[in-house]
Each structure stands twice: as structure tokens, then as C-alpha cells.
Design an enzyme around this catalytic site. Sequence first.
Site, short mmCIF file in Angstrom:
data_model
loop_
_atom_site.label_atom_id
_atom_site.label_comp_id
_atom_site.label_asym_id
_atom_site.label_seq_id
_atom_site.Cartn_x
_atom_site.Cartn_y
_atom_site.Cartn_z
CG ASP A 180 -7.70 -3.59 -1.95
OD1 ASP A 180 -8.21 -2.83 -1.11
OD2 ASP A 180 -6.47 -3.70 -2.12
CG HIS A 211 -5.67 -3.05 1.30
ND1 HIS A 211 -5.40 -2.46 0.09
CD2 HIS A 211 -4.89 -2.40 2.22
CE1 HIS A 211 -4.50 -1.49 0.25
NE2 HIS A 211 -4.18 -1.44 1.53
CB SER A 219 -0.97 -0.04 1.19
OG SER A 219 -2.03 0.86 1.01
#
Length: 235
Positions: free
Chosen positions: A185, A213, A65
Site C-alpha cells: 500500500d 491500496h 479507506s
Amino acid sequence: MTASMILLPGWGLGSAPLVPMAEALDEHFQVRIEALPAFEHADIERCLDVLDTRIPRGVWLGGWSLGGMLATLLAARRGADCAGLLTLASNARFIADEAWPMAMPAATFTAFRNAYAQNSTATLKRFAMLCSQGASDARGLSRHLLAQATGVDSLAGLDLLATLDTRAALQQFTGPQLHLFAGADAMVPESAAAAIQALQPAAEVQVLRGASHAFMLEQAHEVAASLLRFREIRT
């Protein structure tokens, strides 16, 4: 010769979510998880300067991320001094705009930031739930993320995330690139995968179906296998 990789964690939950994947790569990579700098200001160049000083040259750079976005920017800065790039659930922009609609709506992000400013503990719990949404055991994964959360979870970190744009860096870096996304996600839409593939046709882009995620935690061995197959083909 064993390759070396530095992994950068995402916002808020620390290094623990990356540990199982790092362990799965142990026989093939010397993996180190590098903590993110303490965010006092949303200053990307200062953040990259700190990482550039801490991280040795010639290694693979990877991250989850926010960490993947930082790894991308550092890879572009280093060029040939970066052996390869791995991103996990990392968009080119975290917040959508007209040129990159495949991201979180700005209003959603602003509401999250405001909620965190008012009650960080409750909002971090919600964040862990969002990271786990789509997993086979979302509640269990969420509890696991929270139980080990030791991350940098400042407002400045969120402000930095809001400003990042890695589109130019993805095009600039010419080394091997593997970008992994999750089909379920809740924060990075699946459509970002095709957009990044179009942005950098030389990269390998994969979508893991039925994954959240936090897929690098719930599917650590599968993610490690994807990287090893990619490295065998590209290097």
C-alpha cells in the site's frame, strides 16, 4: 439466515471499486454500497448523523479507506446494534502524528491537498495511480479506477479525512472486527496493521502480500473469502 452488510466507499473514486467484492459476497451477504454524504464541511458528527439515518440497524458495517474509518466510528456509536465491522486499507489515523506515526506524513498530505485545490483532474489521476501502486497490473488498475470514478472528491472530504481518529472507536466497539491491509500500500503503511492489532487485541488483522491500496478490487474473491472465514469462526 443471510446477513446484511453496508459498505462505504473511499474518497474520490466512488462505489465502483467495491462492486466486485460485493458481488463475490452475494451468496452469503445481502450487500449494499452506500454512497458517502456530500461533504460541505469537515464535520464528522454531521456525517455520522446522515449515515446513521440512512443505514439500517443490526447490519455489518464495512468500508474502504475513508469509508472504513467512517464505518468504525459508526460501529462504535451503535455498539450492539452493529453486527460486525470490516475495514479495507483503513488506518486509525490517515495523517501521522507523534502518537500514531504509522500513517501518511502531514507534509505529503498537505502537498496533495494543495495540488487538488489547484488542479482536481490531474490530482485525482495521481490519486488513482497511488491507489494502484503495488498491484500486479498497476497501470491497468489505475485506468479502471479512473474510468469508473463517480465519487465525492471535495476538499471538505480531504479535510475530514485529515481530522479523523478511530483509535478510541476501535477499542470501544466489542463486536467482531476484521481489518485487512495491503503489503504494498502506497498510502497506508503495513506497520499500521500491527499497531491496530495492539490497539484492539480482540480484532482479526490480516495483511495481503503483494497487494495495493485498492486490493478489494484486484483481489475481490480473496477478500470475500477472508471475510467469510472470519464470520464462520467469530459468529
